[in-house]
Scaffold this active site. Structure first.
Site, PDB file in Angstrom:
ATOM      1  N   HIS A 154     -11.447  -8.111 -37.946  1.00  0.00           N
ATOM      2  CA  HIS A 154     -12.715  -8.627 -37.424  1.00  0.00           C
ATOM      3  C   HIS A 154     -13.528  -9.376 -38.481  1.00  0.00           C
ATOM      4  O   HIS A 154     -13.949 -10.511 -38.250  1.00  0.00           O
ATOM      5  CB  HIS A 154     -13.539  -7.576 -36.697  1.00  0.00           C
ATOM      6  N   HIS A 156     -11.143 -17.306 -25.617  1.00  0.00           N
ATOM      7  CA  HIS A 156     -12.259 -16.943 -26.512  1.00  0.00           C
ATOM      8  C   HIS A 156     -12.015 -17.451 -27.925  1.00  0.00           C
ATOM      9  O   HIS A 156     -12.873 -18.087 -28.524  1.00  0.00           O
ATOM     10  CB  HIS A 156     -12.447 -15.421 -26.496  1.00  0.00           C
ATOM     11  N   PHE A 157     -10.820 -17.206 -28.455  1.00  0.00           N
ATOM     12  CA  PHE A 157     -10.701 -17.610 -29.863  1.00  0.00           C
ATOM     13  C   PHE A 157     -10.507 -19.117 -30.040  1.00  0.00           C
ATOM     14  O   PHE A 157     -10.753 -19.655 -31.105  1.00  0.00           O
ATOM     15  CB  PHE A 157      -9.748 -16.746 -30.684  1.00  0.00           C
ATOM     16  N   HIS A 158     -10.133 -19.804 -28.952  1.00  0.00           N
ATOM     17  CA  HIS A 158     -10.090 -21.257 -29.110  1.00  0.00           C
ATOM     18  C   HIS A 158     -11.486 -21.870 -29.088  1.00  0.00           C
ATOM     19  O   HIS A 158     -11.682 -22.964 -29.626  1.00  0.00           O
ATOM     20  CB  HIS A 158      -9.182 -21.889 -28.049  1.00  0.00           C
ATOM     21  N   ARG A 173      -1.656 -12.357 -22.226  1.00  0.00           N
ATOM     22  CA  ARG A 173      -1.496 -13.128 -23.463  1.00  0.00           C
ATOM     23  C   ARG A 173      -0.334 -12.518 -24.253  1.00  0.00           C
ATOM     24  O   ARG A 173       0.251 -11.536 -23.829  1.00  0.00           O
ATOM     25  CB  ARG A 173      -2.775 -13.110 -24.292  1.00  0.00           C
ATOM     26  N   ARG A 174      -0.021 -13.128 -25.393  1.00  0.00           N
ATOM     27  CA  ARG A 174       1.099 -12.704 -26.230  1.00  0.00           C
ATOM     28  C   ARG A 174       2.399 -12.666 -25.425  1.00  0.00           C
ATOM     29  O   ARG A 174       3.297 -11.889 -25.717  1.00  0.00           O
ATOM     30  CB  ARG A 174       0.855 -11.319 -26.836  1.00  0.00           C
ATOM     31  N   TYR A 205     -15.256 -13.629 -39.357  1.00  0.00           N
ATOM     32  CA  TYR A 205     -16.506 -14.073 -40.004  1.00  0.00           C
ATOM     33  C   TYR A 205     -16.232 -14.771 -41.332  1.00  0.00           C
ATOM     34  O   TYR A 205     -17.040 -15.562 -41.801  1.00  0.00           O
ATOM     35  CB  TYR A 205     -17.479 -12.904 -40.161  1.00  0.00           C
TER      36      TYR A 205
HETATM   37 FE1  HAS Z   1     -14.272 -12.607 -31.162  1.00  0.00          FE
HETATM   38  C1  HAS Z   1     -11.290 -11.181 -30.118  1.00  0.00           C
HETATM   39  C2  HAS Z   1     -15.989  -9.915 -29.981  1.00  0.00           C
HETATM   40  C3  HAS Z   1     -17.218 -13.905 -32.416  1.00  0.00           C
HETATM   41  C4  HAS Z   1     -12.474 -14.831 -33.073  1.00  0.00           C
HETATM   42  N1  HAS Z   1     -12.273 -12.947 -31.513  1.00  0.00           N
HETATM   43  C5  HAS Z   1     -11.214 -12.266 -30.968  1.00  0.00           C
HETATM   44  C6  HAS Z   1      -9.984 -12.842 -31.445  1.00  0.00           C
HETATM   45  C7  HAS Z   1     -10.325 -13.848 -32.309  1.00  0.00           C
HETATM   46  C8  HAS Z   1     -11.762 -13.914 -32.336  1.00  0.00           C
HETATM   47  C9  HAS Z   1      -9.374 -14.722 -33.127  1.00  0.00           C
HETATM   48  O1  HAS Z   1     -15.339  -7.110 -28.963  1.00  0.00           O
HETATM   49  C10 HAS Z   1      -8.578 -12.426 -31.012  1.00  0.00           C
HETATM   50  C11 HAS Z   1      -7.975 -11.409 -31.918  1.00  0.00           C
HETATM   51  C12 HAS Z   1      -6.593 -11.070 -31.422  1.00  0.00           C
HETATM   52  O2  HAS Z   1      -5.667 -11.849 -31.647  1.00  0.00           O
HETATM   53  O3  HAS Z   1      -6.460 -10.021 -30.789  1.00  0.00           O
HETATM   54  N2  HAS Z   1     -16.242 -12.025 -31.153  1.00  0.00           N
HETATM   55  C13 HAS Z   1     -16.729 -10.897 -30.615  1.00  0.00           C
HETATM   56  C14 HAS Z   1     -18.176 -10.851 -30.809  1.00  0.00           C
HETATM   57  C15 HAS Z   1     -18.512 -11.984 -31.491  1.00  0.00           C
HETATM   58  C16 HAS Z   1     -17.290 -12.705 -31.717  1.00  0.00           C
HETATM   59  C17 HAS Z   1     -19.099  -9.791 -30.349  1.00  0.00           C
HETATM   60  N3  HAS Z   1     -14.761 -14.083 -32.464  1.00  0.00           N
HETATM   61  C18 HAS Z   1     -16.026 -14.459 -32.840  1.00  0.00           C
HETATM   62  C19 HAS Z   1     -15.961 -15.539 -33.772  1.00  0.00           C
HETATM   63  C20 HAS Z   1     -14.608 -15.790 -33.973  1.00  0.00           C
HETATM   64  C21 HAS Z   1     -13.880 -14.873 -33.137  1.00  0.00           C
HETATM   65  C22 HAS Z   1     -17.149 -16.201 -34.398  1.00  0.00           C
HETATM   66  C23 HAS Z   1     -13.927 -16.793 -34.839  1.00  0.00           C
HETATM   67  C24 HAS Z   1     -14.519 -17.542 -35.714  1.00  0.00           C
HETATM   68  N4  HAS Z   1     -13.739 -10.900 -30.207  1.00  0.00           N
HETATM   69  C25 HAS Z   1     -14.600  -9.916 -29.831  1.00  0.00           C
HETATM   70  C26 HAS Z   1     -13.831  -8.817 -29.240  1.00  0.00           C
HETATM   71  C27 HAS Z   1     -12.493  -9.164 -29.273  1.00  0.00           C
HETATM   72  C28 HAS Z   1     -12.461 -10.483 -29.893  1.00  0.00           C
HETATM   73  C29 HAS Z   1     -14.331  -7.550 -28.693  1.00  0.00           C
HETATM   74  C30 HAS Z   1     -11.294  -8.331 -28.808  1.00  0.00           C
HETATM   75  C31 HAS Z   1     -10.922  -8.639 -27.417  1.00  0.00           C
HETATM   76  C32 HAS Z   1      -9.711  -7.822 -27.014  1.00  0.00           C
HETATM   77  O4  HAS Z   1      -9.858  -7.008 -26.109  1.00  0.00           O
HETATM   78  O5  HAS Z   1      -8.630  -7.980 -27.600  1.00  0.00           O
HETATM   79  C33 HAS Z   1     -19.931 -12.334 -31.961  1.00  0.00           C
HETATM   80  O6  HAS Z   1     -19.944 -12.755 -33.288  1.00  0.00           O
HETATM   81  C34 HAS Z   1     -20.544 -13.355 -31.081  1.00  0.00           C
HETATM   82  C35 HAS Z   1     -21.959 -13.710 -31.475  1.00  0.00           C
HETATM   83  C36 HAS Z   1     -22.467 -14.734 -30.535  1.00  0.00           C
HETATM   84  C37 HAS Z   1     -23.496 -14.610 -29.703  1.00  0.00           C
HETATM   85  C38 HAS Z   1     -23.635 -15.503 -28.503  1.00  0.00           C
HETATM   86  C39 HAS Z   1     -24.841 -16.306 -28.468  1.00  0.00           C
HETATM   87  C40 HAS Z   1     -24.632 -17.518 -29.243  1.00  0.00           C
HETATM   88  C41 HAS Z   1     -25.629 -18.348 -29.480  1.00  0.00           C
HETATM   89  C42 HAS Z   1     -25.337 -19.606 -30.141  1.00  0.00           C
HETATM   90  C43 HAS Z   1     -25.177 -19.517 -31.596  1.00  0.00           C
HETATM   91  C44 HAS Z   1     -25.242 -20.921 -32.039  1.00  0.00           C
HETATM   92  C45 HAS Z   1     -25.547 -21.289 -33.291  1.00  0.00           C
HETATM   93  C46 HAS Z   1     -25.654 -22.749 -33.604  1.00  0.00           C
HETATM   94  C47 HAS Z   1     -25.762 -20.317 -34.393  1.00  0.00           C
HETATM   95  C48 HAS Z   1     -24.531 -13.609 -29.837  1.00  0.00           C
HETATM   96  C49 HAS Z   1     -27.021 -18.105 -29.065  1.00  0.00           C
HETATM   97  C50 HAS Z   1     -26.974 -23.351 -33.226  1.00  0.00           C
HETATM   98  C51 HAS Z   1     -26.931 -23.745 -31.820  1.00  0.00           C
HETATM   99  C52 HAS Z   1     -27.009 -24.998 -31.373  1.00  0.00           C
HETATM  100  C53 HAS Z   1     -26.638 -25.272 -29.975  1.00  0.00           C
HETATM  101  C54 HAS Z   1     -27.456 -26.107 -32.127  1.00  0.00           C
END
Ligand code: HAS
Length: 571
Positions: A238, A389-391, A454-455, A242
């Site tokens: 995880h 999601h990860f794409h 998947r997988r 980040y």
């Molecule tokens: Fe994820 C699975 C939960 C963020 C990548 N994630 C994955 C996998 C990858 C991945 C590669 O809880 C697959 C792993 C595998 O092969 O099994 N992920 C989260 C959560 C976040 C999150 C809570 N993931 C990422 C990021 C990744 C990434 C960033 C890559 C860089 N993820 C999971 C979970 C799984 C998971 C489970 C497992 C699923 C399963 O069952 O296997 C948080 O960091 C998300 C925070 C985001 C928010 C949303 C609001 C966003 C806003 C916009 C931000 C924008 C900004 C820019 C800062 C709170 C408000 C300014 C905006 C403008 C428009 C200018």
């Protein structure tokens, strides 16, 4: 008042200009080697991606010596692990040299050693996969068993990154000793936060690889504790996401305001958000294992709660960026609630690429919230949804930010310029990447919700009528997925042309050429509390949280270990 701009207040003052120039050339060369390596991996990885979408759609048949899982493993490793890692180090090396002054000979030597060790590990791992000895995907889940040398090569990759990381940390420590009581430049601070998180996170995967996978794969022990190996992997897995994201955040916090002609919105807020990632990105790995048995609900619940905490620094980042957009717009005369939108520099590809990347993170991150919600995870886990999601997290916000950085970082390093023609190509590339990703990832999300796994290469569950219905819609269709994949491949090839032009073909830049600069905004650190840079506090809290979240589950997995599993090689 301390305002950090491109260099710290005393950076480089102590080195003679001759030494500085030589070292800077060496850092430039090292950064270019890292970028070259990253894009070589990108080329291989995107080609494998194209093969995959065709196979999912049953449009092609691979030759007998190559199978889907081999291609999928190369795709995941080269893009998710190799492209990102080498690009990140290129960015950090160049930025640290710019922010703190040129590397001394020791730091330069160790950075090169780290690069070669990591590169050797990567090449070796790729050979193991391509020769059919390691079709275990990038998560290398036990009980799938690769050759022992595959795990050794992965260990080399991690050791290489540690060597470069410690070299960069040594550069920072030297700067701090020479500048007592001065807050470090924001770029350096963010680099050290990212590296601290990376080094701690890797402890999990190193423990798994060295003490579990290697003895098991070489046959020194017969079985492996599957649950423990996966838990140690996700301890690393995880924060790994980040590790990809934080360098993109560095560009969002530091490059974007510079391009808008303003300064960082709040130095303290930016530092605090990075520190929160050190605290909350590690003790949350169990949210990848919510459906697995052997861990009491309480520990899953605790780690899910901590996962929601890691959302806070992202929301702080979004707040800070919107504030930056608005402030710069109003400085340029914008009126009304959204008048600032029209004042953004849309025809500057360095900005537009980063902006689109950020927009993609809104649905990407929202999907993360769904994934981590205990009950909803039951619905999406192990389906194509997670691939979607990860794409739209690593594949777009992160990768597109790296593309946007490439448009000025390569000219900065090679001394060339981004001409009008290449700028046009860059716009086509970024737009086509966005369109391709919209098609592909939306189809993946929808098909995943319907139940596509998947997988797995492809499954229509023996032509079951319910399952065949999945493929009827526009987005619930593997043809849409393939269409997205084809557009993405076109975009990737265009990117390779741009990289090639920026490296070798474009004319030499002239003094004052904006596209050949390293844009870092000023950050006013005068009101930033000193304790934000007391690493002992933050690393101490991070360790305490890790112990809280992991001690019981891991002790339980060892003390009440299930019978281990023998290895499976089913390819
Ligand atoms: Fe994820 C699975 C939960 C963020 C990548 N994630 C994955 C996998 C990858 C991945 C590669 O809880 C697959 C792993 C595998 O092969 O099994 N992920 C989260 C959560 C976040 C999150 C809570 N993931 C990422 C990021 C990744 C990434 C960033 C890559 C860089 N993820 C999971 C979970 C799984 C998971 C489970 C497992 C699923 C399963 O069952 O296997 C948080 O960091 C998300 C925070 C985001 C928010 C949303 C609001 C966003 C806003 C916009 C931000 C924008 C900004 C820019 C800062 C709170 C408000 C300014 C905006 C403008 C428009 C200018």
């Amino acid at each position: 008042m301390i305002i950090h701009s491109e260099r710290g207040p005393l950076a480089g003052r102590r080195t003679s200009s001759a030494v500085t120039t030589a070292a800077a050339a060496s850092e430039r060369k090292l950064a270019l080697w890292n970028i070259g390596f990253a894009y070589a991996a990108f080329l291989i990885g995107t080609f494998c991606g194209l093969i995959q979408v065709f196979m999912r759609n049953e449009m092609i048949q691979l030759p007998a010596w190559l199978d889907y899982y081999q291609v999928l493993t190369v795709h995941g490793v080269t893009l998710a692990l190799v492209y990102t890692t080498f690009f990140i180090y290129a960015f950090l090396i160049t930025g640290m040299s710019k922010a703190l002054g040129s590397f001394g000979p020791k730091v330069a030597r160790w950075s090169w050693i780290g690069f070669f060790v990591a590169a050797a590990g990567t090449v070796w791992a790729t050979i193991e996969i391509l020769s059919g000895r390691a079709s275990v995907l990038y998560t290398f889940y036990a009980p799938l068993k690769a050759s022992g040398w595959f795990y050794v090569s992965l260990a080399l990759l991690i050791i290489g990154t540690w060597i470069i990381s410690f070299a960069l940390i040594a550069h920072y420590v030297k700067w701090r000793k020479a500048n007592p009581g001065v807050m470090s430049p924001l770029f350096a601070f963010m680099t050290i936060s990212t590296l601290a998180m990376w080094i701690i996170a890797c402890l999990g995967v190193v423990a798994a690889v060295v003490f579990m996978y290697i003895p098991w794969a070489f046959g020194w022990v017969d079985t492996i504790n599957v649950e423990l190996s996966r838990t140690l992997f996700w301890f690393f897995g995880h924060p790994l996401v980040y590790f990809w994201l934080l360098p993109a955040y560095m560009a969002w916090y530091l490059v974007v305001p510079k391009l808008l002609g303003t300064k960082v919105f709040s130095d303290s807020l930016a530092r605090l958000s990075f520190l929160l990632f050190i605290l909350f990105s590690i003790p949350v790995g169990l949210h990848h294992q919510l459906t697995e048995p052997g861990v009491a609900d309480f520990w899953k619940f605790l780690q899910v709660t901590l996962t929601f905490m890691v959302v806070i620094p992202t929301l702080m980042t979004a707040f800070s960026l919107f504030a930056t957009f608005e402030i710069s717009g109003r400085q340029k005369g914008a009126k009304g609630l959204f008048g600032w939108v029209s004042k953004l520099p849309w025809n500057d590809i360095r900005f537009t690429s980063l902006f689109i990347a950020m927009v993609f993170f809104i649905p990407g991150g929202a999907g993360g919230i769904i994934n981590t919600s205990f009950q909803l995870n039951e619905m999406v886990h192990n389906t194509l949804w997670v691939v979607g999601h990860f794409h739209i997290t690593v594949g777009t916000p992160v990768a597109m930010t790296f593309m946007g950085i490439s448009f000025w970082l390569i000219p900065y390093l090679t001394g060339r310029t981004l001409t009008k023609t290449t700028k046009k190509l860059a716009f086509v590339q970024i737009i086509s990447w966005s369109v391709g990703m919209l098609f592909m990832s939306t189809a993946q999300h929808v098909l995943g919700l319907l139940g596509a796994p998947r997988r797995t290469q492809h499954s229509n569950y023996s032509d079951h009528p319910t399952v065949l219905g999945w493929f009827d819609g526009f987005f619930s269709n593997t043809a849409t997925l393939a269409l997205g994949g084809i557009i993405l491949f076109f975009s990737a090839m265009l990117l390779m042309v741009i990289v090639f032009r920026l490296w070798l073909i474009e004319p030499r830049s002239e003094k004052g050429d904006l596209y050949a600069e390293f844009p870092i905004a000023e950050s006013d650190a005068s009101a930033t509390p000193r304790w934000l840079e007391n690493w002992w506090i933050w690393i101490g809290i991070a360790v305490a949280l890790i112990l809280l979240a992991y001690t019981f589950p891991i002790t339980h997995m060892i003390q009440d270990a299930p019978p281990g599993s023998k290895g499976f090689i089913n390819w």
